[in-house]
Write a protein that holds these residues in place. Structure first.
Motif, mmCIF file in Angstrom:
data_model
loop_
_atom_site.group_PDB
_atom_site.id
_atom_site.type_symbol
_atom_site.label_atom_id
_atom_site.label_comp_id
_atom_site.label_asym_id
_atom_site.label_seq_id
_atom_site.Cartn_x
_atom_site.Cartn_y
_atom_site.Cartn_z
ATOM 1 N N HIS A 74 5.865 -5.211 -0.210
ATOM 2 C CA HIS A 74 4.515 -5.697 0.098
ATOM 3 C C HIS A 74 4.428 -6.320 1.485
ATOM 4 O O HIS A 74 3.446 -6.981 1.788
ATOM 5 C CB HIS A 74 4.064 -6.704 -0.964
ATOM 6 C CG HIS A 74 4.082 -6.137 -2.346
ATOM 7 N ND1 HIS A 74 3.275 -5.088 -2.737
ATOM 8 C CD2 HIS A 74 4.859 -6.428 -3.431
ATOM 9 C CE1 HIS A 74 3.529 -4.777 -3.996
ATOM 10 N NE2 HIS A 74 4.487 -5.563 -4.445
ATOM 11 N N GLY A 75 5.471 -6.153 2.305
ATOM 12 C CA GLY A 75 5.455 -6.720 3.641
ATOM 13 C C GLY A 75 6.706 -7.533 3.892
ATOM 14 O O GLY A 75 7.746 -7.292 3.246
ATOM 15 N N VAL A 76 6.597 -8.483 4.823
ATOM 16 C CA VAL A 76 7.790 -9.234 5.224
ATOM 17 C C VAL A 76 7.624 -10.755 5.142
ATOM 18 O O VAL A 76 8.556 -11.486 5.482
ATOM 19 C CB VAL A 76 8.205 -8.860 6.663
ATOM 20 C CG1 VAL A 76 8.767 -7.448 6.723
ATOM 21 C CG2 VAL A 76 7.042 -9.021 7.626
ATOM 22 N N ALA A 111 1.148 -4.704 -7.515
ATOM 23 C CA ALA A 111 2.017 -3.518 -7.494
ATOM 24 C C ALA A 111 1.360 -2.443 -6.642
ATOM 25 O O ALA A 111 0.147 -2.479 -6.396
ATOM 26 C CB ALA A 111 2.239 -2.987 -8.907
ATOM 27 N N THR A 112 2.165 -1.498 -6.200
ATOM 28 C CA THR A 112 1.641 -0.327 -5.509
ATOM 29 C C THR A 112 1.098 0.654 -6.567
ATOM 30 O O THR A 112 1.508 0.583 -7.730
ATOM 31 C CB THR A 112 2.749 0.334 -4.674
ATOM 32 O OG1 THR A 112 3.900 0.548 -5.496
ATOM 33 C CG2 THR A 112 3.157 -0.554 -3.507
ATOM 34 N N PRO A 113 0.227 1.589 -6.181
ATOM 35 C CA PRO A 113 -0.368 2.490 -7.188
ATOM 36 C C PRO A 113 0.672 3.328 -7.914
ATOM 37 O O PRO A 113 0.516 3.651 -9.075
ATOM 38 C CB PRO A 113 -1.290 3.391 -6.364
ATOM 39 C CG PRO A 113 -1.513 2.665 -5.083
ATOM 40 C CD PRO A 113 -0.321 1.806 -4.836
ATOM 41 N N VAL A 124 -3.904 -4.333 -6.365
ATOM 42 C CA VAL A 124 -3.216 -3.083 -6.022
ATOM 43 C C VAL A 124 -2.918 -3.080 -4.529
ATOM 44 O O VAL A 124 -3.814 -3.276 -3.707
ATOM 45 C CB VAL A 124 -4.047 -1.853 -6.426
ATOM 46 C CG1 VAL A 124 -3.506 -0.601 -5.771
ATOM 47 C CG2 VAL A 124 -3.974 -1.680 -7.925
ATOM 48 N N ASP A 125 -1.655 -2.901 -4.216
ATOM 49 C CA ASP A 125 -1.239 -2.799 -2.818
ATOM 50 C C ASP A 125 -1.291 -1.316 -2.430
ATOM 51 O O ASP A 125 -0.348 -0.562 -2.637
ATOM 52 C CB ASP A 125 0.181 -3.368 -2.672
ATOM 53 C CG ASP A 125 0.699 -3.198 -1.254
ATOM 54 O OD1 ASP A 125 0.028 -2.533 -0.448
ATOM 55 O OD2 ASP A 125 1.797 -3.721 -0.962
ATOM 56 N N ASP A 126 -2.441 -0.954 -1.854
ATOM 57 C CA ASP A 126 -2.687 0.442 -1.475
ATOM 58 C C ASP A 126 -2.436 0.634 0.029
ATOM 59 O O ASP A 126 -2.980 1.552 0.640
ATOM 60 C CB ASP A 126 -4.135 0.815 -1.838
ATOM 61 C CG ASP A 126 -4.302 2.265 -2.251
ATOM 62 O OD1 ASP A 126 -3.291 2.998 -2.292
ATOM 63 O OD2 ASP A 126 -5.446 2.670 -2.522
HETATM 64 C C1 LIG Z 1 3.101 -0.749 0.098
HETATM 65 C C2 LIG Z 1 3.151 -1.593 1.332
HETATM 66 N N1 LIG Z 1 2.644 -2.831 1.310
HETATM 67 C C3 LIG Z 1 2.641 -3.631 2.369
HETATM 68 C C4 LIG Z 1 3.188 -3.211 3.552
HETATM 69 C C5 LIG Z 1 3.206 -4.123 4.724
HETATM 70 O O1 LIG Z 1 2.349 -3.656 5.722
HETATM 71 P P1 LIG Z 1 2.554 -4.127 7.217
HETATM 72 O O2 LIG Z 1 3.882 -3.623 7.666
HETATM 73 O O3 LIG Z 1 1.418 -3.495 7.955
HETATM 74 O O4 LIG Z 1 2.474 -5.616 7.222
HETATM 75 C C6 LIG Z 1 3.725 -1.919 3.646
HETATM 76 C C7 LIG Z 1 4.323 -1.445 4.873
HETATM 77 O O5 LIG Z 1 5.044 -0.465 4.926
HETATM 78 C C8 LIG Z 1 3.705 -1.082 2.504
HETATM 79 O O6 LIG Z 1 4.203 0.164 2.536
#
Ligand SMILES: Cc1ncc(COP(=O)(O)O)c(C=O)c1O
Length: 412
Positions: A150-152, A199-201, A234-236
């Motif tokens: 979901h990122g860093v 969660a991602t889809p 949802v993390d799309d």
């Molecule tokens: C599913 C998902 N969520 C969040 C992120 C984070 O996005 P960003 O790198 O633009 O901060 C990514 C990056 O790859 C991702 O694939």
């Protein structure tokens, strides 16, 4: 076919390593590109579905900037709109009108969406989504899926990573993908404590096959969330607009409360968006969250133009068809050499793996041999298709892949 050499890339990287931590950090780090000697490190220019590196080598790009490129590099109908907006107003002392137009457009486009909040990166909006969920519920904990990205921000990492503390992740609970029973159990163990499920889809971790939602999975998760007052996020960021233009939840047939978009939303112009249901607008308005460049109007105009263009050409359908053409062709080729190429995920974002070697080495070698001949394939990450990939590109890719199979077969 002649194989590529990367002298200029390597010289630049040596200079970079002296003045930039890691030389190239984050998801562009060469570390997972194995062997690194097969990959270019720096890009000189890019057009449509191709890029040219600093040694003049041309690649058909199946990473699409790791997602943002969706219509093609330098796509004039979008870039012209961005230039026109920037020449009028971009980074100014108040937002431009296009911000309202984009939010109205997304409310009409995204299934269930009533409002939008704009930022720059995917991580900005995944983090904001959790803040909104906490503001709405007055609860602290969140549930996420093991291995989901979901990122860093510190909360997205685990506390064995340098720079992350236990306090950063202390409110995280983890469940396995496709495990609604596990989620139900967590909810009962932490009754009234959980603000959000994120969660991602579908599950697309690195170095692993992707996993689609099992039948009924999302409906079960949605039902638990609705019953327990948990905000469904949802993390799309990665899938958004490559499965269904209305959001990937429309593709899988469920309704979240908050949807995070970034990557493909503006064909490479920097902007992300959180789109939410009406009932969370009040909570969203209470959270203070902003950034110096979050109101720049050029990327907003770019997003509006990108969305309209993707709708006009039925972008997700085109990308799915192109991805199927590519992956069917590659799997057939693999078979003709006695290998099995497993394709997982969706065709517009496939993850591929040669399953004949559990150590991953065969797959890494084959991706490397393809890249050395001009088909830019990573072995650790899902690939991306764009509307700009043509049948000609795919035909050329299959010729490259054929020769790469010959090489790895011979080397084994
Ligand atoms: C599913 C998902 N969520 C969040 C992120 C984070 O996005 P960003 O790198 O633009 O901060 C990514 C990056 O790859 C991702 O694939």
């Amino acid at each position: 076919m002649k194989t590529y050499r990367y002298e200029n890339s390597q010289k630049l990287f040596a200079r970079a390593a002296k003045v930039i931590p890691c030389g190239i950090y984050g998801h562009f780090s060469p570390a997972p590109l194995i062997p690194t000697s097969a990959y270019p490190f720096y890009v000189e220019r890019a057009k449509k579905a191709h890029f040219w590196d600093v040694d003049g080598n041309e690649f058909i790009d199946y990473m699409c900037a790791y997602g943002p490129m969706v219509l093609g590099y330098g796509y004039e109908p979008v870039d012209r709109v961005v230039r026109e907006q920037v020449s009028q107003a971009d980074c100014t002392s108040a937002p431009a009108k296009v911000m309202v137009e984009l939010a109205e457009y997304l409310s009409d486009l995204v299934q269930g969406g009533a409002w939008s909040y704009f930022a720059k990166n995917g991580n900005d909006v995944t983090t904001y989504a959790l803040m909104v969920a906490r503001a709405a519920t007055g609860r602290d904990r969140i549930v996420r899926v093991a291995g989901g990205y979901h990122g860093v921000a510190p909360w997205t990492q685990t506390d064995d990573h340098p720079g992350v503390t236990q306090a950063d992740t202390s409110n995280n609970l983890t469940v396995q993908w496709n495990d609604p029973e596990g989620f139900k159990q967590l909810v009962s163990d932490h009754k009234g404590e959980i603000a959000a499920f994120i969660a991602t889809p579908y599950h697309h971790p690195t170095f692993q096959d992707s996993e689609l939602p099992a039948p009924g999975y999302w409906k079960s998760v949605q039902e638990i969330c609705n019953r327990e007052g948990i905000v469904l996020v949802v993390d799309d960021v990665r899938c958004g607009f490559r499965l269904d233009i209305r959001g990937s939840h429309a593709y899988f047939g469920f309704q979240p409360d908050l949807v995070c978009f970034c990557k493909a939303i503006s064909n490479g112009h920097p902007i992300s968006a959180l789109v939410g249901v009406e009932s969370l607008k009040n909570a969203a308005s209470k959270v203070f969250y902003t950034g110096s460049y979050w109101f720049t109007a050029g990327p907003m105009a770019g997003a509006l133009a990108t969305m309209k263009e993707l709708e006009r050409v039925n972008g997700p359908k085109v990308m799915q068809a192109r991805g199927k053409e590519l992956t069917d062709g590659l799997a057939d080729l693999a078979r003709s050499y006695g290998f099995t190429l497993k394709v997982s995920g969706v065709h517009s974002m496939p993850f591929l793996r040669l399953v004949d070697d559990e150590t991953f080495t065969l797959h890494q070698d084959w991706c490397a041999e393809c890249t050395l001949r001009g088909a830019y394939f990573t072995s650790h990450h899902n690939w991306f298709l764009s509307v700009a990939h043509t049948s000609e590109d795919i035909k050329r890719t299959l010729e490259i892949a054929d020769e790469a199979f010959q090489v790895v077969k011979k080397n084994r």
